[in-house]
Each structure stands twice: as C-alpha cells, then as structure tokens.
Design a protein around this motif. Structure first.
Motif, PDB file in Angstrom:
ATOM      1  N   ARG A  25       0.830  -1.221   0.000  1.00  0.00           N
ATOM      2  CA  ARG A  25       0.000   0.000   0.000  1.00  0.00           C
ATOM      3  C   ARG A  25       0.856   1.258   0.000  1.00  0.00           C
ATOM      4  N   HIS A  26       1.876   1.247   0.824  1.00  0.00           N
ATOM      5  CA  HIS A  26       2.704   2.439   0.970  1.00  0.00           C
ATOM      6  C   HIS A  26       4.137   2.157   0.524  1.00  0.00           C
ATOM      7  N   VAL A  27       4.804   3.208   0.073  1.00  0.00           N
ATOM      8  CA  VAL A  27       6.200   3.123  -0.360  1.00  0.00           C
ATOM      9  C   VAL A  27       7.022   4.058   0.520  1.00  0.00           C
ATOM     10  N   ALA A  28       8.173   3.564   0.974  1.00  0.00           N
ATOM     11  CA  ALA A  28       9.063   4.384   1.801  1.00  0.00           C
ATOM     12  C   ALA A  28      10.506   4.094   1.416  1.00  0.00           C
ATOM     13  N   THR A  65      11.397   6.913   5.328  1.00  0.00           N
ATOM     14  CA  THR A  65      10.665   8.119   4.946  1.00  0.00           C
ATOM     15  C   THR A  65       9.610   7.799   3.881  1.00  0.00           C
ATOM     16  N   PRO A  66       8.347   8.161   4.124  1.00  0.00           N
ATOM     17  CA  PRO A  66       7.294   7.899   3.125  1.00  0.00           C
ATOM     18  C   PRO A  66       7.579   8.617   1.814  1.00  0.00           C
ATOM     19  N   VAL A  67       7.246   7.966   0.705  1.00  0.00           N
ATOM     20  CA  VAL A  67       7.434   8.546  -0.620  1.00  0.00           C
ATOM     21  C   VAL A  67       6.070   8.906  -1.179  1.00  0.00           C
ATOM     22  N   PRO A  68       5.814  10.170  -1.473  1.00  0.00           N
ATOM     23  CA  PRO A  68       4.501  10.576  -1.977  1.00  0.00           C
ATOM     24  C   PRO A  68       4.327  10.247  -3.458  1.00  0.00           C
ATOM     25  N   GLU A  69       3.093  10.207  -3.893  1.00  0.00           N
ATOM     26  CA  GLU A  69       2.813  10.086  -5.323  1.00  0.00           C
ATOM     27  C   GLU A  69       3.035  11.440  -5.987  1.00  0.00           C
ATOM     28  N   LEU A 105       9.205   5.353  -8.687  1.00  0.00           N
ATOM     29  CA  LEU A 105      10.169   4.498  -8.008  1.00  0.00           C
ATOM     30  C   LEU A 105       9.852   3.015  -8.222  1.00  0.00           C
ATOM     31  N   LEU A 106       8.582   2.641  -8.081  1.00  0.00           N
ATOM     32  CA  LEU A 106       8.196   1.235  -8.248  1.00  0.00           C
ATOM     33  C   LEU A 106       8.365   0.782  -9.694  1.00  0.00           C
ATOM     34  N   ASP A 107       8.012   1.641 -10.639  1.00  0.00           N
ATOM     35  CA  ASP A 107       8.208   1.302 -12.060  1.00  0.00           C
ATOM     36  C   ASP A 107       9.679   1.122 -12.376  1.00  0.00           C
ATOM     37  N   TYR A 108      10.496   2.000 -11.823  1.00  0.00           N
ATOM     38  CA  TYR A 108      11.942   1.910 -12.043  1.00  0.00           C
ATOM     39  C   TYR A 108      12.491   0.613 -11.455  1.00  0.00           C
TER      40      TYR A 108
END
Length: 295
Positions: free
Chosen positions: A175-178, A186-190, A196-199
């Motif tokens: 659900r969340h990316v950090a 540190t949370p990563v915002p959209e 980041l996930l695509d990369y």
C-alpha cells in the motif's frame, strides 16, 4: 587499482625529476589518506578518481612550469597566478599538490588564487518545485535520472549517497512506499512512489549484464560497483537540475517546515548540520526539544 594506475602513470612520465616528485606526493600524501579511509570502509569511485586527477594535474603543472624555464623551488606568485588563469577549468585538482609542496618546503609559500564559485542566485523554492514538476512530467528522460532528480529535489539527498543506495532501501508493503534514508523509513509521496516502483520493476532489464547480481539501486557498468557519481551529476545537469543547489534548496525548505532534529533523523543527516541550516534559514523551531513528546 589506484596503485597499479599510479605505477603506470609514474613510469610514463618522461622527466625523471617530475616522476620522483609525483612518486613522493603520492606516497606521503595520497596513499596515506587513501589507506586510512580504506581501513574504515571501501573506497568509492569518486575518491580514487579525485586522487588520479590530482596526480594528472600535478604532472601538468610541473610540465607547464618547466616550459617557462622555472624550477619548482623558484616558483613565484606571478607564475602561480598565471597557471590558475590559464588552467582555470582544471585548477582545483592541482591545489592539493601545491599545498603539499609548500608544506614540505619544495616550493615557496605562495597564495593560491581563489575565485568564488558560489552562484549569487541559488535555486529558490519556486524554481525547485517547477524543476520537480518538469522532471515528473518528462517521460522522454531516463527513469534513472528522473528518480535521482526526485531524490535530490524532494529528499535533499547528495549524489554521492544516492549512488550508494541499494534496492533493499525501498520499502513497499503493498500500500505504501518508503525509503530507508534515516530511521524510520521516509514515506514517498505520489507520483514519485509510482516512478520508483516502475523503475525498480524495470531495473533487472536495464542493468548491465556484468553487474546483474549487484544490490545497487543505481548499478554501474563495472562489476559490483554503483553508478559513478560524476556521471549521474552530469546527467542531472543536462536535465536542468543542479544537484548541489537543488539539494540545498530542498533541505532549507524542509527545516522551515519541521524541526531540524526530525528532518535529520528522517533523511539521514547529522542533527548539527540541519540545526545550522535551520538557523541560517530563520526556522521557527529554535526551542524545539528533540525526543519523544507526549500530550
């Protein structure tokens, strides 16, 4: 590897006196520092590259001085000023050699010309946000460079640290990316999280075959080595993102939004550094006490 390169460089030096001088400089100045650093942690590419540049420019200075028919121990302030005027673009790597020569009395104590390089118009908050928006919208640019630009502009990360990040620094619970920049992650915002996930998903296909098994988030073209910081810095510059000014702008804005110790812990900075930046930026958190707070 540096020592092998050094031996070849010394052997290729035609003037025996110059070769002897470079050998002494490398032995008593460079290698002592490099070995001390290597005893604490593995040497990065940028560290050894800087040492190579220092040797190269030291040799260039000796050749230039000889062409003026001036011995090193007879070098004058006029000579030194002329060298810096003619070789302005490569002046910095030679300065370590010049200081060493002065400290060891191989040349007279002179003043090394210093021309300020600070940009009088640093990147402002509006410029930073505009640059970040342009990076996120620029689909034609390499995802690697876009992601690095986001880490600079959003999280105030230096390029030297970005290239040392590993894939395990990305935390995704579905659900969340950090990012593990500090403690806690540190949370990563959209939309940066999606980038980041695509990369990360495309990373194996875009990693050089020689470096497939490396853990680096930004793998390089050499086995087990991350991307060269200079290469990434040049790519960011071409993208219109000055790494140092972008990072400075980001950290200054962040310490205005939250207490310096909190920012330091979240982004992996030393709290003294962020406190100093906060004071310079006029942050309103001077009386904030770090640690747990209960209501």
């Amino acid at each position: 590897m540096f020592e092998r390169w050094l031996a070849q460089r010394i052997a290729a030096t035609a003037d025996t006196e110059h070769a002897r001088m470079l050998q002494h400089f490398a032995t008593w100045h460079q290698l002592r520092k490099l070995r001390a650093k290597a005893a604490k942690s593995p040497l990065g590419t940028s560290t050894t590259q800087e040492s190579r540049q220092q040797i190269t420019q030291a040799g260039a200075f000796l050749v230039w001085l000889a062409a003026r028919h001036v011995a090193l121990d007879a070098c004058t302030q006029t000579d030194l000023d002329a060298w810096h005027a003619e070789k302005y673009a490569t002046r910095r790597p030679a300065q370590a050699f010049l200081r060493w020569c002065m400290e060891t009395r191989r040349m007279p104590r002179l003043t090394i010309p210093n021309r300020p390089t600070t940009n009088p118009h640093p990147m402002g908050q509006h410029q930073r946000i505009t640059a970040l928006q342009r990076v996120l919208a620029g689909d034609s640019t390499s995802p690697r460079v876009r992601l690095a630009a986001c880490l600079v502009l959003l999280f105030a990360q230096p390029v030297s640290r970005i290239v040392r990040m590993v894939t395990d620094d990305v935390v995704h619970d579905g659900r969340h990316v950090a990012l593990r920049l500090g403690d806690p992650p540190t949370p990563v915002p959209e939309p940066v999280a999606a980038l980041l996930l695509d990369y990360l998903q495309a990373l194996p296909a875009n990693t050089p075959a020689i470096n497939q098994d490396s853990p680096w988030l930004f793998p390089g073209r050499r086995p087990s080595q991350p991307m060269n910081p200079g290469t990434l810095r040049d790519a960011l510059r071409k993208l219109g993102v000055p790494a140092e000014k972008g990072r400075t702008s980001a950290i200054r804005q962040l310490v205005l939004q939250a207490p310096a110790p909190v920012i330091a812990q979240a982004l992996g900075y030393h709290d003294k550094s962020t406190t100093r930046i906060a004071t310079d930026a006029g942050a309103p958190w001077k009386n904030y006490a770090p640690g747990a707070h209960s209501s």
